[in-house]
Design a protein around this motif. Structure first.
Motif, PDB file in Angstrom:
ATOM      1  N   SER A 248     -13.134 -45.143 -60.635  1.00 18.03           N
ATOM      2  CA  SER A 248     -13.287 -45.017 -62.083  1.00 18.03           C
ATOM      3  C   SER A 248     -12.197 -44.093 -62.605  1.00 18.03           C
ATOM      4  O   SER A 248     -11.371 -43.587 -61.838  1.00 18.03           O
ATOM      5  CB  SER A 248     -14.670 -44.455 -62.438  1.00 18.03           C
ATOM      6  OG  SER A 248     -14.781 -43.103 -62.023  1.00 18.03           O
ATOM      7  N   ARG A 249     -12.203 -43.862 -63.904  1.00 19.88           N
ATOM      8  CA  ARG A 249     -11.204 -42.986 -64.519  1.00 19.88           C
ATOM      9  C   ARG A 249     -11.655 -41.530 -64.569  1.00 19.88           C
ATOM     10  O   ARG A 249     -11.116 -40.738 -65.335  1.00 19.88           O
ATOM     11  CB  ARG A 249     -10.892 -43.468 -65.936  1.00 19.88           C
ATOM     12  CG  ARG A 249     -10.201 -44.821 -65.994  1.00 19.88           C
ATOM     13  CD  ARG A 249      -9.663 -45.087 -67.389  1.00 19.88           C
ATOM     14  NE  ARG A 249      -9.158 -46.436 -67.514  1.00 19.88           N
ATOM     15  CZ  ARG A 249      -7.918 -46.808 -67.209  1.00 19.88           C
ATOM     16  NH1 ARG A 249      -7.058 -45.913 -66.755  1.00 19.88           N
ATOM     17  NH2 ARG A 249      -7.520 -48.061 -67.344  1.00 19.88           N
ATOM     18  N   ASN A 250     -12.648 -41.155 -63.760  1.00 23.33           N
ATOM     19  CA  ASN A 250     -13.136 -39.780 -63.798  1.00 23.33           C
ATOM     20  C   ASN A 250     -12.062 -38.773 -63.443  1.00 23.33           C
ATOM     21  O   ASN A 250     -12.122 -37.614 -63.854  1.00 23.33           O
ATOM     22  CB  ASN A 250     -14.329 -39.615 -62.846  1.00 23.33           C
ATOM     23  CG  ASN A 250     -15.604 -40.211 -63.413  1.00 23.33           C
ATOM     24  OD1 ASN A 250     -15.694 -40.438 -64.616  1.00 23.33           O
ATOM     25  ND2 ASN A 250     -16.568 -40.486 -62.562  1.00 23.33           N
ATOM     26  N   TRP A 251     -11.073 -39.193 -62.662  1.00 20.93           N
ATOM     27  CA  TRP A 251     -10.005 -38.278 -62.256  1.00 20.93           C
ATOM     28  C   TRP A 251      -8.812 -38.361 -63.198  1.00 20.93           C
ATOM     29  O   TRP A 251      -7.733 -37.893 -62.863  1.00 20.93           O
ATOM     30  CB  TRP A 251      -9.572 -38.581 -60.829  1.00 20.93           C
ATOM     31  CG  TRP A 251     -10.503 -38.008 -59.801  1.00 20.93           C
ATOM     32  CD1 TRP A 251     -11.811 -37.664 -59.979  1.00 20.93           C
ATOM     33  CD2 TRP A 251     -10.206 -37.707 -58.432  1.00 20.93           C
ATOM     34  NE1 TRP A 251     -12.350 -37.180 -58.814  1.00 20.93           N
ATOM     35  CE2 TRP A 251     -11.380 -37.200 -57.848  1.00 20.93           C
ATOM     36  CE3 TRP A 251      -9.075 -37.838 -57.655  1.00 20.93           C
ATOM     37  CZ2 TRP A 251     -11.450 -36.807 -56.516  1.00 20.93           C
ATOM     38  CZ3 TRP A 251      -9.133 -37.451 -56.312  1.00 20.93           C
ATOM     39  CH2 TRP A 251     -10.314 -36.935 -55.757  1.00 20.93           C
ATOM     40  N   GLN A 252      -8.988 -38.927 -64.349  1.00 14.22           N
ATOM     41  CA  GLN A 252      -7.925 -38.973 -65.351  1.00 14.22           C
ATOM     42  C   GLN A 252      -8.317 -38.064 -66.520  1.00 14.22           C
ATOM     43  O   GLN A 252      -9.355 -38.264 -67.143  1.00 14.22           O
ATOM     44  CB  GLN A 252      -7.688 -40.401 -65.834  1.00 14.22           C
ATOM     45  CG  GLN A 252      -7.106 -41.297 -64.751  1.00 14.22           C
ATOM     46  CD  GLN A 252      -6.745 -42.675 -65.253  1.00 14.22           C
ATOM     47  OE1 GLN A 252      -6.969 -43.026 -66.408  1.00 14.22           O
ATOM     48  NE2 GLN A 252      -6.167 -43.495 -64.373  1.00 14.22           N
ATOM     49  N   THR A 253      -7.485 -37.075 -66.790  1.00 14.30           N
ATOM     50  CA  THR A 253      -7.754 -36.091 -67.833  1.00 14.30           C
ATOM     51  C   THR A 253      -6.585 -36.068 -68.802  1.00 14.30           C
ATOM     52  O   THR A 253      -5.434 -35.881 -68.385  1.00 14.30           O
ATOM     53  CB  THR A 253      -7.946 -34.684 -67.219  1.00 14.30           C
ATOM     54  OG1 THR A 253      -9.023 -34.731 -66.277  1.00 14.30           O
ATOM     55  CG2 THR A 253      -8.269 -33.674 -68.302  1.00 14.30           C
ATOM     56  N   PHE A 254      -6.892 -36.269 -70.088  1.00 14.52           N
ATOM     57  CA  PHE A 254      -5.864 -36.260 -71.124  1.00 14.52           C
ATOM     58  C   PHE A 254      -6.088 -35.047 -72.017  1.00 14.52           C
ATOM     59  O   PHE A 254      -7.182 -34.867 -72.578  1.00 14.52           O
ATOM     60  CB  PHE A 254      -5.915 -37.538 -71.964  1.00 14.52           C
ATOM     61  CG  PHE A 254      -5.982 -38.804 -71.149  1.00 14.52           C
ATOM     62  CD1 PHE A 254      -5.278 -38.909 -69.954  1.00 14.52           C
ATOM     63  CD2 PHE A 254      -6.749 -39.879 -71.561  1.00 14.52           C
ATOM     64  CE1 PHE A 254      -5.336 -40.062 -69.196  1.00 14.52           C
ATOM     65  CE2 PHE A 254      -6.815 -41.026 -70.815  1.00 14.52           C
ATOM     66  CZ  PHE A 254      -6.116 -41.133 -69.633  1.00 14.52           C
ATOM     67  N   ILE A 281      -9.005 -53.059 -58.058  1.00 19.40           N
ATOM     68  CA  ILE A 281     -10.035 -52.038 -58.257  1.00 19.40           C
ATOM     69  C   ILE A 281      -9.455 -50.699 -57.827  1.00 19.40           C
ATOM     70  O   ILE A 281      -9.199 -50.483 -56.645  1.00 19.40           O
ATOM     71  CB  ILE A 281     -11.305 -52.357 -57.440  1.00 19.40           C
ATOM     72  CG1 ILE A 281     -11.858 -53.722 -57.841  1.00 19.40           C
ATOM     73  CG2 ILE A 281     -12.351 -51.269 -57.635  1.00 19.40           C
ATOM     74  CD1 ILE A 281     -13.037 -54.167 -57.011  1.00 19.40           C
ATOM     75  N   GLY A 282      -9.236 -49.811 -58.763  1.00 27.16           N
ATOM     76  CA  GLY A 282      -8.723 -48.498 -58.421  1.00 27.16           C
ATOM     77  C   GLY A 282      -7.928 -47.887 -59.550  1.00 27.16           C
ATOM     78  O   GLY A 282      -7.221 -48.586 -60.274  1.00 27.16           O
ATOM     79  N   PHE A 283      -8.082 -46.577 -59.719  1.00 30.42           N
ATOM     80  CA  PHE A 283      -7.382 -45.850 -60.765  1.00 30.42           C
ATOM     81  C   PHE A 283      -6.761 -44.598 -60.153  1.00 30.42           C
ATOM     82  O   PHE A 283      -7.410 -43.889 -59.389  1.00 30.42           O
ATOM     83  CB  PHE A 283      -8.348 -45.445 -61.889  1.00 30.42           C
ATOM     84  CG  PHE A 283      -9.032 -46.611 -62.541  1.00 30.42           C
ATOM     85  CD1 PHE A 283      -8.428 -47.276 -63.595  1.00 30.42           C
ATOM     86  CD2 PHE A 283     -10.265 -47.045 -62.094  1.00 30.42           C
ATOM     87  CE1 PHE A 283      -9.045 -48.351 -64.194  1.00 30.42           C
ATOM     88  CE2 PHE A 283     -10.894 -48.123 -62.688  1.00 30.42           C
ATOM     89  CZ  PHE A 283     -10.283 -48.782 -63.743  1.00 30.42           C
ATOM     90  N   PRO A 284      -5.511 -44.304 -60.487  1.00 31.98           N
ATOM     91  CA  PRO A 284      -4.872 -43.113 -59.931  1.00 31.98           C
ATOM     92  C   PRO A 284      -5.360 -41.850 -60.619  1.00 31.98           C
ATOM     93  O   PRO A 284      -5.876 -41.881 -61.740  1.00 31.98           O
ATOM     94  CB  PRO A 284      -3.388 -43.353 -60.233  1.00 31.98           C
ATOM     95  CG  PRO A 284      -3.401 -44.174 -61.484  1.00 31.98           C
ATOM     96  CD  PRO A 284      -4.613 -45.067 -61.371  1.00 31.98           C
ATOM     97  N   LEU A 285      -5.177 -40.718 -59.950  1.00 27.51           N
ATOM     98  CA  LEU A 285      -5.432 -39.424 -60.581  1.00 27.51           C
ATOM     99  C   LEU A 285      -4.329 -39.156 -61.601  1.00 27.51           C
ATOM    100  O   LEU A 285      -3.163 -39.459 -61.356  1.00 27.51           O
ATOM    101  CB  LEU A 285      -5.465 -38.334 -59.526  1.00 27.51           C
ATOM    102  CG  LEU A 285      -5.656 -36.881 -59.999  1.00 27.51           C
ATOM    103  CD1 LEU A 285      -6.398 -36.082 -58.931  1.00 27.51           C
ATOM    104  CD2 LEU A 285      -4.326 -36.189 -60.303  1.00 27.51           C
ATOM    105  N   ALA A 286      -4.709 -38.583 -62.723  1.00 24.86           N
ATOM    106  CA  ALA A 286      -3.720 -38.220 -63.741  1.00 24.86           C
ATOM    107  C   ALA A 286      -4.260 -37.059 -64.556  1.00 24.86           C
ATOM    108  O   ALA A 286      -5.381 -37.122 -65.064  1.00 24.86           O
ATOM    109  CB  ALA A 286      -3.402 -39.401 -64.654  1.00 24.86           C
ATOM    110  N   VAL A 287      -3.479 -35.999 -64.641  1.00 25.57           N
ATOM    111  CA  VAL A 287      -3.771 -34.880 -65.540  1.00 25.57           C
ATOM    112  C   VAL A 287      -2.551 -34.708 -66.422  1.00 25.57           C
ATOM    113  O   VAL A 287      -1.506 -34.234 -65.957  1.00 25.57           O
ATOM    114  CB  VAL A 287      -4.088 -33.581 -64.767  1.00 25.57           C
ATOM    115  CG1 VAL A 287      -4.369 -32.452 -65.740  1.00 25.57           C
ATOM    116  CG2 VAL A 287      -5.274 -33.785 -63.831  1.00 25.57           C
TER     117      VAL A 287
END
Length: 596
Positions: A248-254, A281-287
């Motif tokens: 999921s996009r839980n590891w993506q923070t804007f 199926i998959g989302f990268p980490l992004a901060v």
């Protein structure tokens, strides 16, 4: 009987409605209170919860605190220290500014505030239940503010029914606090859940260290730094290599000007930047910490301040896309290029073909792993070598001296395993390369680099194919598509087609199958955009043209393949999202053999 239908709501009902906009669950309370602590210039913030925050929440900071007068005003609706006039809404520096958080929480819970400023000998204490003040007095207390919330929704039992289990609510709180900690790495956050510390960030101002404290030290080798500053937009932070994915996009923070937001178009820019690098199926980490001029955004568009409105979304989209693309294509060492995950811990699926580009961007920076003046061996050379020499397999004698092939990669190939995987030695351990995935990535990037029609080869003897009426109609309607993909088709009969040109890298045995697969893509895709169709066709072409699992390679061919792979823009994965390189470090090998 009067016909009047409009009346003014009483204060209690109005407060309940306002609370419903701001306070949905315990995590909403945590967010509002912690944002107040941040605005109060706290250097450390401690959050303690019990039963998922439903029964007990306490937020303590060491900020500037409040005076006795401000303490009484703070619990009134629309009381705020952040703005004074409507014009201040154009340039908002603080996180909280509406003056609704404390009174909204107090309307549906039991709330106490203990706060003290540095110059005050005693703290101010106030207690509110269901929106009514029940006690105001002086008390002992440290510098800063402590807010305690108990029995959330005690006076609105209907809303309690919509809460999840304590475990689920705790997870929501963890996610919210994690994003807040990432937005403020200079603040030390601590989360205590049922007496156990579950989050503790260093507060040293280093986002990298905060990420490790939140997600574990193993992600350190998977992170790529972001550093972008153009056109009044500055973007910093980290993204992960394609080998680190979440479901999921839980590891993506804007973060925009210090405020955590949700943004579909920023998420879309990330997806586009990772195009052809990720499985379905998959989302990268992004901060991503995005800084824009204050006057270019409106933060007063959502009751919970979780969204902002940009004056020009396209400029921000373009900046995010370019920032991530530059990070992914920046020069890196071999160990950075390789996936460090255990293969058994990751499942890969075919990549989806619904790529939708909002702008025609293409990465222009290449991975550079060679000394100046050296040129990689082309894959065409590898193909010639493959045809001329007998393969030399691992386990059949030492590797030959590659006198006729330049050694441009920084590791030494050792051989093949099962005619599928290339094994090589690097300075920091063992590398395993999937030969099909590697060659597929090489071909795909080369095909994408063609501005118009992809490179073709003319057939010495034209090939003839028979199609039914539906297929013939499809070929006629999409003649330009087939031409751009390298197929020159000429109709020579009611159901006959002559093929005179094919994509340059596709073996003749694969031409008909590839042609029919492209027809299937055109048939099954629902109103595909030109970018979607081109991506799907190039992906299929690269897959058909690539070296297959089971093809034996000699050392010269392996060397040429590795050299070309390291010269691609995205050597991490094949176009379907599967990893192309896996690294096992020397330290990991030592652990496997119990030498440490």
């Amino acid at each position: 009987m009067s016909d009047d239908r409009i009346h003014i709501l009483d204060e209690h009902t109005a407060n309940q409605i306002a609370a419903g906009e701001v306070v949905e669950r315990p995590a909403s309370v945590i967010k509002e209170l912690v944002e107040n602590s941040i605005d109060a210039k706290g250097h450390s913030v401690e959050i303690e919860i019990a039963n998922g925050g439903i029964n007990f929440i306490r937020v303590t900071d060491d900020g500037i605190g409040m005076s006795p007068t401000d303490t009484k005003l703070a619990v009134l609706r629309h009381a705020t220290s952040k703005i004074r006039l409507a014009g201040d809404l154009v340039k908002i520096y603080s996180l909280g500014f509406r003056g609704e958080a404390l009174p909204s929480i107090a309307a549906v819970a039991k709330l106490t505030i203990t706060t003290r400023q540095q110059q005050q000998p005693l703290a101010s204490y106030i207690e509110i239940q269901g929106g009514k003040i029940v006690d105001i007095r002086e008390a002992g207390g440290s510098i800063g503010t402590t807010v305690t919330v108990t029995d959330l929704f005690f006076n609105t039992p209907a809303r309690q029914k919509f809460l999840k289990t304590p475990g689920a609510e705790s997870t929501q709180i963890h996610n919210v606090l994690g994003k807040l900690a990432l937005s403020q790495p200079e603040i030390a956050f601590k989360l205590i859940n049922n007496g156990k510390t579950v989050v503790a960030t260093p507060g040293n101002g280093q986002l990298y260290d905060t990420l490790l404290s939140m997600y574990g030290h193993k992600i350190g080798s998977e992170l790529l730094p972001i550093d972008y500053d153009r056109d009044s937009i500055a973007i910093s932070g980290y993204v992960s290599k394609p080998s680190l994915l979440k479901s999921s996009r839980n590891w993506q923070t804007f973060i925009v000007n210090g405020r955590i937001i949700n943004s579909r178009f920023i998420a879309k820019a990330i997806d586009n930047a990772y195009h052809s690098l990720l499985p379905k199926i998959g989302f990268p980490l992004a901060v991503l910490n995005i800084k824009v001029p204050l006057e270019s955004i409106d933060v007063n568009v959502h009751p919970q301040k979780s969204e902002v409105k940009f004056s020009n979304e396209q400029i921000v989209f373009r900046a995010v896309y370019r920032a991530i693309t530059e990070a992914l294509t920046a020069p890196q060492s071999l160990s950075q290029l390789a996936a460090t995950v255990e293969p058994s811990q990751r499942q890969y699926h075919p990549v989806h073909t619904d790529y939708e580009s909002q702008q025609n961007y293409s990465p222009v920076q290449s991975v550079q792993l060679w000394q100046e003046g050296e040129n990689p061996v082309s894959i065409e050379t590898a193909r010639r070598l493959m045809q001329q020499e007998e393969p030399i397999l691992a386990g059949k004698g030492p590797a030959p001296v590659l006198a006729n092939v330049e050694s441009n990669v920084a590791f030494q190939p050792l051989g093949q395993v099962s005619d599928c995987y290339i094994v090589a030695q690097g300075e920091d351990g063992l590398y395993i390369i999937d030969q099909h995935a590697a060659h597929e990535r090489i071909l795909y990037d080369r095909l994408c680099g063609a501005a118009g029609r992809i490179p073709v080869q003319q057939l010495l003897m034209p090939a003839y194919f028979e199609f039914d009426a539906v297929e013939m109609s499809l070929i006629e309607e999409n003649h330009a598509v087939f031409y751009d993909m390298g197929f020159t088709l000429e109709q020579v009969g009611p159901n006959s087609v002559r093929l005179v040109e094919t994509p340059a890298d596709v073996p003749s045995a694969e031409v008909e199958a590839l042609l029919r697969q492209i027809m299937e893509i055109i048939q099954t895709a629902q109103q595909p955009s030109p970018e979607q169709l081109r991506h799907a066709c190039l992906q299929m072409t690269a897959c058909r043209a690539a070296i297959k699992a089971g093809d034996p390679l000699n050392m010269r061919q392996i060397q040429a393949l590795l050299s070309e792979l390291c010269n691609t823009d995205f050597p991490y994965t094949c176009p379907h999202g599967r990893p192309a390189i896996i690294n096992i470090s020397t330290a990991e090998l030592a652990k496997m053999f119990k030498r440490t």
